[in-house]
Enzyme design. Structure first.
Site, PDB file in Angstrom:
ATOM      1  N   ASP A 119       1.006  -1.070   0.028  1.00  0.00           N
ATOM      2  CA  ASP A 119      -0.114  -0.097   0.074  1.00  0.00           C
ATOM      3  C   ASP A 119       1.056   1.465   0.078  1.00  0.00           C
ATOM      4  O   ASP A 119       2.074   1.224   0.274  1.00  0.00           O
ATOM      5  CB  ASP A 119      -1.068  -0.015   1.126  1.00  0.00           C
ATOM      6  CG  ASP A 119      -0.200   0.108   2.539  1.00  0.00           C
ATOM      7  OD1 ASP A 119       0.682  -0.712   2.720  1.00  0.00           O
ATOM      8  OD2 ASP A 119      -0.565   1.138   3.264  1.00  0.00           O
ATOM      9  N   GLU A 185       0.183  -0.671   5.892  1.00  0.00           N
ATOM     10  CA  GLU A 185       1.386   0.202   6.669  1.00  0.00           C
ATOM     11  C   GLU A 185       1.199   1.661   6.957  1.00  0.00           C
ATOM     12  O   GLU A 185       1.147   2.289   7.772  1.00  0.00           O
ATOM     13  CB  GLU A 185       2.584  -0.280   6.168  1.00  0.00           C
ATOM     14  CG  GLU A 185       3.718   0.074   6.959  1.00  0.00           C
ATOM     15  CD  GLU A 185       4.224   1.350   6.762  1.00  0.00           C
ATOM     16  OE1 GLU A 185       5.193   2.020   7.698  1.00  0.00           O
ATOM     17  OE2 GLU A 185       3.879   2.008   5.949  1.00  0.00           O
TER      18      GLU A 185
END
Length: 481
Positions: A119, A185
């Site tokens: 991500d 994250e």
């Protein structure tokens, strides 16, 4: 930045020092990485084109597509056991999709877990980008695009290194390898701990490589050996029961913002050092940077004096640093002639390695209560906390990593700290207390992660792939015993 060798450098950190064992085909691994590097870059560019953002306000479809694309990369690299998994958040909604893939260890071989995250941060203001943020563009030896460095390059470093070592070693490669590519994250890893608890055995390893840090500078590799911890919270000063007219009542009593400002001023001494008793602080750093380099990197204005004492690297990595990151007060444009009864501020305290976060939080509370100005009531509300991290640089995994980095770049690697925190590393240490954790990275000081025009230095990226391939090969050859 000019590195200064660590106080006790290992022979394994110096190219040509007689390591590694003759069984490791250094040249063969280097050639394998070089031969497939064009394909590696193409796959990285494809990942950059997928704007997977785990924030609730963004469309989840690109994040799902990103996870599936990463899973396909692993299958194409020959990993058969590939899954897309997730845990639920506290409110019951699903967390971001994580990709987990495994190659089981041969008998007597250790297992290494390779972590990165797929991500990315939002692109932000498109006007600040020189190119389209989700279209990877090569320019002047760098690859530009959101996630090109943080952290899709980390994913490709893992995958490409694995492909190289399996190609060169073939059936001689028996190391267990687990890939763990997180999908949230940049949203704060809200389900990371529950994910570890749920999949504890699936993710169990002897060594963990977290590829989410930086190198010292372009051309000089580094192993990140320390991370500061973190505590935060709010401090509120109360002086009146309610607001009153500043002309009618001003003079005998000071307003809330003034008293809070006086309290905040006690948090640092005259030189700018954190003045809270009981906090860990030391000067143990192995590299240094000059004041000019720090000013250039941090954009300090001309004429502004730097705070604190000791080396600049120590002030960044091994000493506490306290900032006021929020302040509740009326905006200037709507301010009235009123004595405000209370004021509140949020603090963020970075902790030196070795500092217990609970003890640090207690130290801050003791300080603000003991320094309440003019007898004002102080309300302290603790917030989040995270542990620091310190690598055991005498471990075999760290020694092998320093050797691999030096061989790949052709210059000795340095041990460096990071002033920030990676909170999920504390979770890894809690769940797997005996694991050897290595923090590596593909970034450099000009990568601009989270900012516009994020980029990756392609030469250092190639070296990072070579270094990880060498690390895998050496762990396979020598193990950890």
């Amino acid at each position: 930045m000019t590195p200064i060798p660590a106080a006790n450098p290992s022979d394994a950190s110096t190219p040509g020092s007689g390591h590694p064992a003759p069984a490791i085909d250094v040249d063969g691994l280097r050639l394998s990485v070089a031969g497939s590097f064009g394909t590696t870059l193409d796959r990285l560019k494809e990942l950059v084109a997928l704007p997977g953002i785990a924030w609730p306000s963004f469309d989840p479809a690109p994040l799902e597509a990103s996870a599936q694309a990463v899973a396909e990369l692993l299958r194409a690299a020959g990993v058969e056991d590939v899954q897309v998994l997730r845990s639920n958040k506290d409110d019951g909604t699903p967390g971001g999709p994580a990709v987990v893939a495994r190659r089981l260890a041969a008998e007597g071989k250790p297992t290494i877990l390779l972590y990165a995250h797929h991500d990315v941060q939002p692109a932000g203001d498109p006007a600040l980008w020189e190119t389209e943020p989700f279209t990877a563009v090569e320019r002047d030896g760098r690859l530009y695009g959101r996630g090109a460095a943080d952290d899709k390059a980390g994913i490709m470093a893992h995958v490409a290194a694995y492909a190289a070592v399996t190609e060169v070693l073939g059936t001689e490669f028996g190391l267990g390898v687990t890939f763990f590519f997180e999908g949230e994250e940049e949203a704060g890893s809200p389900t990371f701990r529950s994910f570890l608890e749920t999949h504890r055995e699936l993710l169990r390893a002897d060594v963990i490589v977290v590829a989410d840090s930086s190198n010292w500078k372009v051309g000089i590799p580094a192993l990140t050996t320390s991370l500061r911890g973190l505590v935060d919270g709010t401090i509120e000063v109360q002086v009146l029961d309610h607001a009153v007219h500043s002309g009618m009542f001003g003079g005998p009593v000071l307003d809330g913002p003034t008293l809070l400002s006086r309290l905040i001023a006690t948090l640092h001494d005259a030189a700018g050092n954190v003045a809270i008793e009981g906090l860990v602080s030391n000067d143990n750093v192995g590299v240094e940077l000059t004041e000019a380099e720090y000013r250039a990197d941090s954009s300090v204005l001309d004429g502004v004096l730097l705070a604190g004492t000791g080396s600049i690297a120590a002030r960044l990595w091994t000493k506490p640093a306290l900032s006021i990151i929020g302040f509740d007060a009326p905006a200037v444009d709507v301010a009235s002639n009123t004595l405000l009864p209370r004021a509140r501020a949020k603090f963020s305290l970075r902790l030196a390695p070795g500092q217990d976060p609970a003890a640090a939080m207690e130290a801050v509370e003791r300080h603000v209560q003991a320094n309440a100005p003019f007898g004002a009531k102080v309300v302290f509300t603790p917030g989040e906390s995270g542990k620091s991290f310190l690598t055991d640089t005498t471990s075999k995994a760290a020694t092998f990593a320093m050797w691999a980095l030096g061989e790949a770049w052709g210059v000795p690697a340095v041990e460096m700290g990071i002033g920030g925190s990676i909170p999920f590393i504390a979770d890894l240490m809690d769940v797997y207390p005996d694991v050897q954790i290595l923090v590596t990275g593909v970034e450099d000081p000009d990568s601009r992660a989270h900012s516009a025009n994020e980029s990756l230095h392609l030469g250092d990226f190639r070296n990072a792939v070579v270094a990880e391939a060498l690390l895998l090969a050496r762990l396979n050859s020598e193990g950890l015993s």
